[in-house]
Design an enzyme around this catalytic site. Structure first.
Site, mmCIF file in Angstrom:
data_model
loop_
_atom_site.group_PDB
_atom_site.id
_atom_site.type_symbol
_atom_site.label_atom_id
_atom_site.label_comp_id
_atom_site.label_asym_id
_atom_site.label_seq_id
_atom_site.Cartn_x
_atom_site.Cartn_y
_atom_site.Cartn_z
ATOM 1 N N HIS A 1 0.835 -1.206 0.000
ATOM 2 C CA HIS A 1 0.000 0.000 0.000
ATOM 3 C C HIS A 1 0.870 1.256 0.000
ATOM 4 C CE1 HIS A 1 -3.223 2.774 1.430
ATOM 5 N NE2 HIS A 1 -2.234 3.285 2.145
ATOM 6 N N GLU A 2 1.891 1.277 0.845
ATOM 7 C CA GLU A 2 2.758 2.453 0.910
ATOM 8 C C GLU A 2 3.547 2.632 -0.381
ATOM 9 O OE1 GLU A 2 2.297 4.546 3.124
ATOM 10 O OE2 GLU A 2 1.091 3.313 4.460
ATOM 11 N N HIS B 1 1.450 4.409 -2.912
ATOM 12 C CA HIS B 1 1.450 5.874 -2.812
ATOM 13 C C HIS B 1 2.586 6.481 -3.639
ATOM 14 C CE1 HIS B 1 -1.718 6.744 0.028
ATOM 15 N NE2 HIS B 1 -1.212 5.954 0.961
ATOM 16 N N GLU C 1 -5.787 7.156 -0.574
ATOM 17 C CA GLU C 1 -5.734 5.935 0.234
ATOM 18 C C GLU C 1 -6.426 4.776 -0.479
ATOM 19 O OE1 GLU C 1 -4.035 5.403 2.932
ATOM 20 O OE2 GLU C 1 -3.325 7.458 3.026
#
Length: 264
Positions: A125-126, A129, A184
């Site tokens: 997930h990071e 980003h 997100e």
């Protein structure tokens, strides 16, 4: 009026030719260069390392193993970033990534993410980003909305007390929160695919958020007041994309991608 702000940003895309497309096909306003953002990411990461102690080597190796498996699935151009991940002694269950490939995981997240697959969903997930250039979009939107194009030449020299917020480590109300919630959700989508292609079980991403729900005890703010979607919204979004992720996961396992990162 608030509804005029997105229109103004759309107009900027047409006039300054600064629009790009995210990995999911969403239009973005990106006004800063990669070099500027990577430099800001390096500054913020150095500042963070000065403020929190590093965790033990066993935790560092565990998280690094997971990150290496995911980074190996990135295109060659993105693999050339100086990907660094650090574990910090901090009880809050948090993680973040900065432009340039700098990532951090708090030891509190290791209490929530109880398996390598759950932690892989956090790391992926990071990384999502970073791949989607969300920090650039945040900084560009903030400049265009609040300050105007006249200050873009000095954006890279932003004061240190503003740096964390611009890079997505802080928040404010107004237009920035809807963008952040969108970021997100998009990072969830990108991360789900990344972890699956690396051979981590994408179903564990749902388990992670169920763990987060249990740990928070329902104490989080309403979704409209938060930079993040609610935990229930996160789970719904992940489940909506699970079929494609499972196909990628099964293909990865058939091709021998079976990560084994010993938990400390």
């Amino acid at each position: 009026m608030r509804w005029l702000r997105p229109l103004a940003i759309t107009a900027l895309c047409a006039t300054v030719a600064a629009c790009s497309t995210s990995p999911t096909g969403r239009s973005q306003l990106l006004l800063l260069s990669d070099d500027e953002l990577n430099n800001m990411g390096s500054q913020a990461f150095n500042q963070y390392q000065q403020e929190l102690p590093a965790a033990g080597q066993s935790s560092q190796r565990y998280v690094q193993c997971i990150a290496d498996a995911i980074v190996a699935e990135l295109p060659q151009e993105q693999q050339r970033l100086d990907w660094q991940i650090r574990v910090f002694e901090e009880d809050s269950p948090n993680a973040f990534a900065l432009p340039g490939g700098y990532m951090a995981v708090h030891t509190g997240m290791l209490d929530i993410a109880t398996t390598q697959d759950q932690l892989a969903s956090v790391v992926a997930h990071e990384i999502g980003h970073v791949l989607a250039k969300h920090s650039n979009e945040r900084a560009s939107t903030e400049s265009a909305t609040q300050l105007g194009l006249s200050v873009l030449s000095s954006t890279a020299g932003i004061q240190s007390d503003q740096l964390m917020g611009v890079l997505g480590m802080g928040a404010q109300y107004g237009i920035m929160l809807p963008f952040s919630r969108r970021h997100e959700s998009e990072a969830d989508t990108i991360g789900l695919d990344l972890m699956a292609r690396a051979g981590f079980d994408p179903r564990e991403s749902v388990t992670l958020w169920q763990n987060m729900q249990q740990a928070s005890g329902g104490g989080q703010p309403p979704a409209w007041m938060s930079t993040h979607p609610s935990q229930g919204q996160r789970i719904e979004g992940l489940q909506a994309n699970m079929s494609g992720a499972m196909n990628a996961y099964e293909q990865a396992r058939n091709n021998g991608r079976t990560p084994n990162c010993p938990r400390p």
